[in-house]
Scaffold this active site. Structure first.
Site, PDB file in Angstrom:
ATOM      1  NE  ARG A 119      -2.258  -1.333   3.570  1.00 19.04           N
ATOM      2  CZ  ARG A 119      -1.678  -0.571   4.468  1.00 19.04           C
ATOM      3  NH1 ARG A 119      -1.727   0.758   4.355  1.00 19.04           N
ATOM      4  NH2 ARG A 119      -1.055  -1.072   5.504  1.00 19.04           N
TER       5      ARG A 119
ATOM      6  CG  ASP B 127      -7.178  -7.245   7.122  1.00 16.44           C
ATOM      7  OD1 ASP B 127      -6.165  -7.090   7.824  1.00 16.44           O
ATOM      8  OD2 ASP B 127      -7.465  -6.485   6.179  1.00 16.44           O
TER       9      ASP B 127
ATOM     10  N   GLY C  20       0.530 -19.893  18.879  1.00 20.20           N
ATOM     11  CA  GLY C  20      -0.474 -20.661  19.621  1.00 20.20           C
ATOM     12  C   GLY C  20      -0.462 -20.356  21.118  1.00 20.20           C
TER      13      GLY C  20
ATOM     14  CB  SER D  90      -0.464  -3.622   7.991  1.00 20.55           C
ATOM     15  OG  SER D  90      -1.625  -2.894   7.685  1.00 20.55           O
TER      16      SER D  90
ATOM     17  CG  ASN E 187       0.425 -15.708  12.433  1.00 23.93           C
ATOM     18  OD1 ASN E 187       0.908 -16.835  12.471  1.00 23.93           O
ATOM     19  ND2 ASN E 187       0.715 -14.835  11.489  1.00 23.93           N
TER      20      ASN E 187
ATOM     21  CB  CYS F   5       0.995  -6.168  14.061  1.00 25.43           C
ATOM     22  SG  CYS F   5       2.146  -4.843  13.672  1.00 25.43           S
ATOM     23  N   GLY F   6       0.115  -9.568  13.205  1.00 21.21           N
ATOM     24  CA  GLY F   6      -0.345 -10.822  13.791  1.00 21.21           C
ATOM     25  C   GLY F   6      -1.839 -11.099  13.808  1.00 21.21           C
ATOM     26  CE  LYS F   7      -5.238  -6.936  10.846  1.00 23.63           C
ATOM     27  NZ  LYS F   7      -3.852  -6.423  10.823  1.00 23.63           N
TER      28      LYS F   7
ATOM     29  CG  ASN G 263       3.224  -6.533   1.917  1.00 20.42           C
ATOM     30  OD1 ASN G 263       2.632  -7.068   2.863  1.00 20.42           O
ATOM     31  ND2 ASN G 263       2.602  -5.716   1.075  1.00 20.42           N
TER      32      ASN G 263
ATOM     33  NE  ARG H 163       0.118  -8.647   2.514  1.00 18.73           N
ATOM     34  CZ  ARG H 163      -0.388  -8.296   3.701  1.00 18.73           C
ATOM     35  NH1 ARG H 163      -1.463  -8.893   4.162  1.00 18.73           N
ATOM     36  NH2 ARG H 163       0.182  -7.350   4.414  1.00 18.73           N
TER      37      ARG H 163
ATOM     38  CE1 TYR I 124       0.537  -6.270  -2.215  1.00 25.71           C
ATOM     39  CE2 TYR I 124      -0.426  -4.217  -1.429  1.00 25.71           C
ATOM     40  CZ  TYR I 124       0.011  -5.500  -1.187  1.00 25.71           C
ATOM     41  OH  TYR I 124      -0.094  -6.022   0.067  1.00 25.71           O
ATOM     42  N   GLY I 125      -2.535  -5.632  -4.451  1.00 28.44           N
ATOM     43  CA  GLY I 125      -3.538  -5.919  -3.422  1.00 28.44           C
ATOM     44  C   GLY I 125      -4.325  -4.759  -2.844  1.00 28.44           C
ATOM     45  N   GLY I 126      -3.858  -4.294  -1.690  1.00 28.59           N
ATOM     46  CA  GLY I 126      -4.622  -3.300  -0.935  1.00 28.59           C
ATOM     47  C   GLY I 126      -4.890  -2.012  -1.700  1.00 28.59           C
TER      48      GLY I 126
ATOM     49  CG  HIS J  99      -6.845  -3.007  10.213  1.00 31.11           C
ATOM     50  ND1 HIS J  99      -5.541  -2.555  10.297  1.00 31.11           N
ATOM     51  CD2 HIS J  99      -6.817  -4.043   9.331  1.00 31.11           C
ATOM     52  CE1 HIS J  99      -4.767  -3.294   9.516  1.00 31.11           C
ATOM     53  NE2 HIS J  99      -5.505  -4.202   8.924  1.00 31.11           N
TER      54      HIS J  99
ATOM     55  CE  LYS K 243      -6.922  -3.841   5.298  1.00 31.31           C
ATOM     56  NZ  LYS K 243      -5.538  -4.087   5.582  1.00 31.31           N
TER      57      LYS K 243
HETATM   58  P1  GTP Z   1      -2.112  -7.707   7.556  1.00 29.42           P
HETATM   59  O1  GTP Z   1      -2.666  -8.760   6.651  1.00 29.42           O
HETATM   60  O2  GTP Z   1      -1.045  -6.886   6.906  1.00 29.42           O
HETATM   61  O3  GTP Z   1      -3.168  -6.841   8.152  1.00 29.42           O
HETATM   62  O4  GTP Z   1      -1.260  -8.474   8.722  1.00 29.42           O
HETATM   63  P2  GTP Z   1      -1.702  -9.317  10.013  1.00 29.42           P
HETATM   64  O5  GTP Z   1      -1.977  -8.401  11.140  1.00 29.42           O
HETATM   65  O6  GTP Z   1      -2.743 -10.292   9.654  1.00 29.42           O
HETATM   66  O7  GTP Z   1      -0.325 -10.092  10.379  1.00 29.42           O
HETATM   67  P3  GTP Z   1       0.059 -11.638  10.266  1.00 29.42           P
HETATM   68  O8  GTP Z   1      -0.755 -12.507  11.161  1.00 29.42           O
HETATM   69  O9  GTP Z   1       0.101 -11.998   8.842  1.00 29.42           O
HETATM   70  O10 GTP Z   1       1.541 -11.624  10.859  1.00 29.42           O
HETATM   71  C1  GTP Z   1       2.554 -10.828  10.303  1.00 29.42           C
HETATM   72  C2  GTP Z   1       3.892 -11.271  10.788  1.00 29.42           C
HETATM   73  O11 GTP Z   1       3.941 -11.292  12.220  1.00 29.42           O
HETATM   74  C3  GTP Z   1       4.285 -12.669  10.331  1.00 29.42           C
HETATM   75  O12 GTP Z   1       5.630 -12.647   9.906  1.00 29.42           O
HETATM   76  C4  GTP Z   1       4.128 -13.514  11.568  1.00 29.42           C
HETATM   77  O13 GTP Z   1       5.002 -14.608  11.557  1.00 29.42           O
HETATM   78  C5  GTP Z   1       4.423 -12.537  12.694  1.00 29.42           C
HETATM   79  N1  GTP Z   1       3.696 -12.898  13.935  1.00 29.42           N
HETATM   80  C6  GTP Z   1       2.375 -13.136  14.056  1.00 29.42           C
HETATM   81  N2  GTP Z   1       2.033 -13.485  15.320  1.00 29.42           N
HETATM   82  C7  GTP Z   1       3.184 -13.446  16.024  1.00 29.42           C
HETATM   83  C8  GTP Z   1       3.494 -13.696  17.410  1.00 29.42           C
HETATM   84  O14 GTP Z   1       2.641 -14.027  18.230  1.00 29.42           O
HETATM   85  N3  GTP Z   1       4.797 -13.544  17.769  1.00 29.42           N
HETATM   86  C9  GTP Z   1       5.767 -13.185  16.874  1.00 29.42           C
HETATM   87  N4  GTP Z   1       7.010 -13.055  17.321  1.00 29.42           N
HETATM   88  N5  GTP Z   1       5.509 -12.950  15.569  1.00 29.42           N
HETATM   89  C10 GTP Z   1       4.235 -13.073  15.154  1.00 29.42           C
HETATM   90  C1  SPV Z   2      -2.777  -4.548   5.393  1.00 31.48           C
HETATM   91  O1  SPV Z   2      -1.791  -3.945   4.937  1.00 31.48           O
HETATM   92  O2  SPV Z   2      -3.302  -4.246   6.500  1.00 31.48           O
HETATM   93  C2  SPV Z   2      -3.340  -5.694   4.656  1.00 31.48           C
HETATM   94  C3  SPV Z   2      -2.870  -5.929   3.276  1.00 31.48           C
HETATM   95  O3  SPV Z   2      -4.216  -6.372   5.155  1.00 31.48           O
HETATM   96  S1  SPV Z   2      -3.560  -4.810   2.128  1.00 31.48           S
HETATM   97  O4  SPV Z   2      -4.743  -5.429   1.561  1.00 31.48           O
HETATM   98  O5  SPV Z   2      -2.546  -4.580   1.118  1.00 31.48           O
HETATM   99  O6  SPV Z   2      -3.934  -3.598   2.804  1.00 31.48           O
HETATM  100 MN    MN Z   3      -4.684  -5.648   7.277  1.00 30.23          MN
END
Ligand code: GTP
Ligand code: SPV
Ligand code: MN
Length: 592
Positions: free
Chosen positions: A69, A277, A502, A248, A254, A250-252, A374, A376, A197-199, A226, A206
């Protein structure tokens, strides 16, 4: 496909502006999508992957200048500049329409215009909303067909209503100098030019589901956030839902799909994914806050995703998925990215399309990576082994807790609970996180990102804070409890202290227990922190002293934080709600 006069009129205008050679309505049929997939493979826009190992999967590479983005080229165009607020780029709508129409004019010449009717949320759900995107990119069509519900049925639900969001995407020359992602919230309109690109181009995500929808929610009394949505099922079979806003990457994704540690699974705990998301939330008939996921797929970060870190996300990508900017393993025509496994492919093509030299791979140097940081996957939600039964119902799930969080190497403890809703809004409004590769620009810089909405709020963020406060007043004692988490505290060598993934379930369990009045806590100047004994460390090689160190609220660090919050708040001037100013004052007093 439709006789809706407002739709037909707008499409006539778009055709006259863009002058496509051909026009194709996306009807949502598998036959039509398959024709498009074949065409994209013929032109080289997509690469078909190993049909046995990854059935129905494709790889796509964007231009190296178009991989994330672009926040400095994203605009909120409202009549009054004040309505976009201090955190958004603003331009006068008239001026911006003219500029964008001049850029897009005639650029569909020699190309096809695809018209995508789509629904954000299950088709016909009272919480869903409809958009129409025109695009000259098959990649966009195929991604939208995964990320949203597309086709004729959407138009049938729309009928002759004018309540739909107009979306124009034109690839043009993918010129970064003329790239614009513009929202016109007063006109329900989005225009995106010179990106693929995506977003920037999947306009339902978004641009609509957050920027336009946040504005609609402000006017109509609901919230577009978000946030991931997950359900956690306890051994009695009861499911409690939480929504969590992290910036973004930061772990959503996951957290939304996490697998609880073995000892909890043995007891009967289970996690169900509703969304990863975006959450649209409304007050239900019983006065509680209900959330739906408006999306139909996951546009997830590939690097770091593996069978151990996020089994469910990986499983979701094993069929009918589009990969963007990952590496191509030529040995078996599959995909690879950093963190998928330890076997660096010896015969691979990197995300830029060049032969990849595994021997030069250096973890510290991103330019040697095979996949873009980044990169995806676009995976259908139905593929997810833990998708919630509620996902397609569209009635929404009742939210017990709202969780904010970000990447903070120091400062924020592993978890704390706000004192009440207003204090929780303060916590959200002062959130900070280190920047990631999800947006163009520097990575690892701490910036304030209120409610993880800094790049996505479609109106003045001061008004947005007030809207949060107003929602709290309406919810009263039925309001979800508000928490903050930080999985990213680091030691002196820069290693993450908390195991995360986990094991975050241990923290979520404390949060649920707090919502039910079952767990204890210690009051600190910033809110309620768990007693170390109350975070269950069963079977975890993690000592309680280390846990105490990441639960600690250091007064010196927080006094500096309070000063930074004061600076951050200055931006909002008169628009900063008095209640939040008072919250800052009481934090400062408590830290004295
Ligand atoms: P967007 O799709 O951009 O909105 O991202 P998101 O918030 O869904 O993040 P996502 O879960 O894809 O995690 C992004 C990165 O953070 C990855 O490289 C993960 O491996 C890492 N990550 C996620 N959860 C954890 C955690 O609990 N600990 C650590 N150390 N890293 C994490
Ligand atoms: C983010 O950046 O928060 C995403 C990917 O979820 S994008 O769709 O490119 O915004
Ligand atoms: Mn996002």
């Amino acid at each position: 496909m439709t006789e809706n006069k407002t739709v037909l009129k707008w499409l006539d205008e778009m055709k006259a502006l863009l002058t496509p050679d051909e026009v194709i309505w996306i009807d949502g049929s598998e036959a039509q999508l398959d024709t498009l997939r074949r065409e994209a493979v013929e032109t080289g826009e997509m690469i078909k992957l190993n049909e046995e190992k990854l059935p129905g999967c494709y790889l796509h590479r964007t231009k190296p200048n178009d991989v994330a983005r672009v926040e400095d080229r994203t605009f909120i165009c409202t009549t009054k500049e004040e309505d976009a607020g201090p955190t958004n780029h603003w331009c006068d709508p008239k001026e911006m329409y003219e500029r964008l129409y001049n850029i897009a004019r005639g650029t569909y010449k020699g190309r096809t215009m695809y018209i995508i009717p789509y629904s954000m949320g299950p088709i016909g759900s009272p919480l869903a909303k409809i958009g129409i995107e025109v695009t000259d990119s098959i990649y966009v069509v195929l991604n939208m067909a995964i990320m949203t519900r597309v086709g004729k049925k959407v138009l049938d639900v729309l009928g002759d209503s004018d309540d739909w969001v107009r979306g124009l995407h034109a690839k043009c020359d993918v010129d970064p100098e003329n790239r614009y992602i513009c929202q016109f919230p007063e006109d329900n309109t989005i225009i995106s030019v010179n990106s693929a690109y995506g977003g920037n181009v999947l306009l339902g995500k978004k641009c609509f589901a957050l920027r336009i929808a946040s504005y609609q929610g402000w006017k109509e009394g609901w919230m577009a956030e978000h946030m991931l949505i997950l359900g956690i099922q306890n051994p009695k079979g009861e499911i409690k839902y939480v929504a969590a806003a992290f910036p973004s990457a930061c772990g959503k994704t996951n957290l939304a799909m996490m697998i609880p540690p073995q000892y909890l699974r043995d007891k009967g705990y289970k996690v169900w994914t509703v969304g990863d998301d975006i959450a649209w939330m409304r007050i239900g008939k019983d006065g509680r806050l209900y959330a739906i996921n408006p999306e139909n797929g996951f546009f997830g970060v590939a690097p770091g995703t593996n069978a151990h870190s996020n089994y469910n996300a990986l499983a979701s990508t094993r069929k009918n998925t589009i990969f963007t900017n990952v590496a191509l393993n030529l040995d078996d025509n599959t995909v690879w990215w950093e963190g998928l496994n330890k076997d660096l492919p010896q015969n691979a093509i990197d995300w830029k399309g060049n032969k990849w030299d595994a021997s030069k791979f250096d973890k510290a140097d991103k330019s040697t990576y095979a996949a873009h940081p980044n990169s995806r996957f676009t995976a259908p939600a139905v593929n997810c082994p833990c998708i919630s039964d509620e996902f397609n119902k569209g009635e929404g799930v009742p939210i017990s807790a709202i969780i904010f969080g970000g990447r903070r190497a120091k400062c924020a403890p592993l978890v704390y609970q706000s004192k009440d809703w207003v204090n929780g809004v303060f916590v959200g409004s002062t959130m900070a996180s280190e920047t990631t590769a999800a947006a163009a620009g520097a990575v690892g810089v701490v910036r304030r990102d209120p409610m993880a909405m800094l790049p996505f709020c479609g109106y003045n963020m001061g008004d947005y804070f007030q809207h949060w406060l107003d929602m709290g007043k309406k919810l009263g004692d039925k309001a979800p409890k508000i928490f903050n988490v930080n999985w990213f505290r680091t030691d002196d060598e820069g290693n993450f202290i908390w195991p995360g993934f986990g094991d975050n379930c241990r923290v979520i369990n404390w949060i649920i227990d707090r919502c039910e009045g079952k767990a204890d806590a210690v009051e600190t100047p910033i809110g309620f922190v768990p007693k170390a004994e109350d975070i269950d460390l069963t079977d975890l090689d993690f000592d309680i002293e280390t846990l105490k160190s990441i639960l600690k609220v250091d007064k010196d660090v927080w006094s500096k934080e309070a000063d930074e919050i004061e600076e951050h708040y200055k931006k909002f001037g008169d628009k900063l709600p008095t209640e939040l100013r008072e919250q800052l004052n009481s934090l400062k007093n408590a830290l004295k």
